[in-house]
Design a protein around this motif. Sequence first.
Motif, PDB file in Angstrom:
ATOM      1  N   VAL A  30       0.869  -1.180   0.000  1.00  0.00           N
ATOM      2  CA  VAL A  30       0.000   0.000   0.000  1.00  0.00           C
ATOM      3  C   VAL A  30       0.904   1.226   0.000  1.00  0.00           C
ATOM      4  N   PHE A  31       0.658   2.154  -0.923  1.00  0.00           N
ATOM      5  CA  PHE A  31       1.541   3.313  -1.026  1.00  0.00           C
ATOM      6  C   PHE A  31       0.767   4.558  -1.443  1.00  0.00           C
ATOM      7  N   ASP A  32       1.381   5.688  -1.188  1.00  0.00           N
ATOM      8  CA  ASP A  32       0.839   6.980  -1.588  1.00  0.00           C
ATOM      9  C   ASP A  32       1.514   7.380  -2.896  1.00  0.00           C
ATOM     10  N   LEU A  33       0.716   7.593  -3.950  1.00  0.00           N
ATOM     11  CA  LEU A  33       1.283   7.850  -5.276  1.00  0.00           C
ATOM     12  C   LEU A  33       2.081   9.147  -5.306  1.00  0.00           C
ATOM     13  N   ALA A  34       1.559  10.206  -4.672  1.00  0.00           N
ATOM     14  CA  ALA A  34       2.268  11.485  -4.688  1.00  0.00           C
ATOM     15  C   ALA A  34       3.645  11.345  -4.047  1.00  0.00           C
ATOM     16  N   GLY A  69      -0.556  -2.149  -4.846  1.00  0.00           N
ATOM     17  CA  GLY A  69      -0.013  -2.788  -6.039  1.00  0.00           C
ATOM     18  C   GLY A  69       1.486  -2.956  -5.916  1.00  0.00           C
ATOM     19  N   ASP A  70       2.111  -3.295  -7.032  1.00  0.00           N
ATOM     20  CA  ASP A  70       3.550  -3.556  -7.053  1.00  0.00           C
ATOM     21  C   ASP A  70       4.288  -2.243  -7.327  1.00  0.00           C
ATOM     22  N   MET A  71       4.572  -1.503  -6.259  1.00  0.00           N
ATOM     23  CA  MET A  71       5.234  -0.214  -6.421  1.00  0.00           C
ATOM     24  C   MET A  71       6.659  -0.381  -6.938  1.00  0.00           C
ATOM     25  N   THR A 153      12.398  -2.936 -23.195  1.00  0.00           N
ATOM     26  CA  THR A 153      11.895  -4.320 -23.225  1.00  0.00           C
ATOM     27  C   THR A 153      11.424  -4.734 -21.842  1.00  0.00           C
ATOM     28  N   ILE A 154      12.266  -4.485 -20.857  1.00  0.00           N
ATOM     29  CA  ILE A 154      11.935  -4.835 -19.475  1.00  0.00           C
ATOM     30  C   ILE A 154      10.709  -4.057 -19.014  1.00  0.00           C
ATOM     31  N   SER A 155      10.660  -2.768 -19.330  1.00  0.00           N
ATOM     32  CA  SER A 155       9.543  -1.926 -18.888  1.00  0.00           C
ATOM     33  C   SER A 155       8.220  -2.404 -19.459  1.00  0.00           C
ATOM     34  N   ARG A 156       8.199  -2.750 -20.746  1.00  0.00           N
ATOM     35  CA  ARG A 156       6.949  -3.218 -21.352  1.00  0.00           C
ATOM     36  C   ARG A 156       6.513  -4.547 -20.749  1.00  0.00           C
ATOM     37  N   ARG A 157       7.468  -5.436 -20.494  1.00  0.00           N
ATOM     38  CA  ARG A 157       7.105  -6.734 -19.898  1.00  0.00           C
ATOM     39  C   ARG A 157       6.603  -6.564 -18.471  1.00  0.00           C
ATOM     40  N   LEU A 158       7.234  -5.669 -17.708  1.00  0.00           N
ATOM     41  CA  LEU A 158       6.775  -5.414 -16.341  1.00  0.00           C
ATOM     42  C   LEU A 158       5.357  -4.835 -16.352  1.00  0.00           C
ATOM     43  N   ALA A 159       5.105  -3.928 -17.310  1.00  0.00           N
ATOM     44  CA  ALA A 159       3.753  -3.359 -17.422  1.00  0.00           C
ATOM     45  C   ALA A 159       2.732  -4.463 -17.696  1.00  0.00           C
ATOM     46  N   GLY A 160       3.089  -5.411 -18.575  1.00  0.00           N
ATOM     47  CA  GLY A 160       2.185  -6.515 -18.870  1.00  0.00           C
ATOM     48  C   GLY A 160       1.935  -7.388 -17.658  1.00  0.00           C
ATOM     49  N   LEU A 161       2.988  -7.640 -16.858  1.00  0.00           N
ATOM     50  CA  LEU A 161       2.821  -8.447 -15.651  1.00  0.00           C
ATOM     51  C   LEU A 161       1.899  -7.770 -14.643  1.00  0.00           C
ATOM     52  N   MET A 162       1.833  -6.435 -14.704  1.00  0.00           N
ATOM     53  CA  MET A 162       0.982  -5.683 -13.784  1.00  0.00           C
ATOM     54  C   MET A 162      -0.423  -5.476 -14.334  1.00  0.00           C
TER      55      MET A 162
END
Length: 281
Positions: A30-34, A69-71, A153-162
């Motif tokens: 649990v986290f604060d986005l700001a 979520g997965d911060m 590549t890593i960023s897109r795959r991480l986004a998909g996992l989320m």
Amino acid sequence: TSGKGLMGLLNSILDYSKLEQGQTAGETVVFDLAEALGDIALLMAPMAEEKGLRLVTELPEVALPSLQGDMGKLRQILFNLVSNAVKFTDTGEVRIAVALLGPADTDTLRLRFTVSDTGRGIGPEALERIFGAFQQEDPQTARMHGGTGLGLTISRRLAGLMGGMLTVASEQSKGATFTLHLPFARGAVLPDPRAEQVPLLSALTVLVVEDHPVNQEVAAGFLSGLGHRAVIAETGEAALELAATGGFDAVLMDVNLPGISGIATTRRLRGLQGLDRLPVI
């Protein structure tokens, strides 16, 4: 700088290898986005300032609840995107913006993150290729800026996992905009840190036994920021002379010193009258 570059390459290859083998574990918090965006901007600001760029963050006008979520993955994606934006922008600004898509009172909040820059942009033929493993816009990119071609590549795959997606839009000489769509569950209400009663600590006088000038400056800076007074001794011998005068509440002792070591200095200090209980860290 070379060491940091090599570590960046190694970490990217290891991250990619973990993704390929399905070994990337998630951690839901649990986290604060700001607060999370503030931390990212704070860490990236020196890179931007070094190039004379503005680093701007924009949050939704509607106050967001805490998110669950997965911060860690979110932070890694945004670090990749912002560092790329700074790397390929020479003048102007890099902007991190967050928009809420849909109502704020639902159990699942859908957010759109955009990282945009005023840099050189990306050619239309490379817009999808840059997401491929070990791919960059062109050979000149690798020669001028380094890197492995794995960050996106890593960023897109991480986004998909989320459960989200990462896309890009760009025109050459007009900058690039990377858009990240992600869902987050509504988190429990976070406690207000201002409500916690923190006991006040009186100002201390600390003897810092340290021979390296950079470490001296760092230690003195931290202590001063916490409201304490630092006295520097560069050698064990100098530390024993200062300690004998009294007035110190604690000692920060380096182990590797010129002359007698920090361990030997501590043993001798313990033998001085009235200093057998002085805290030595």
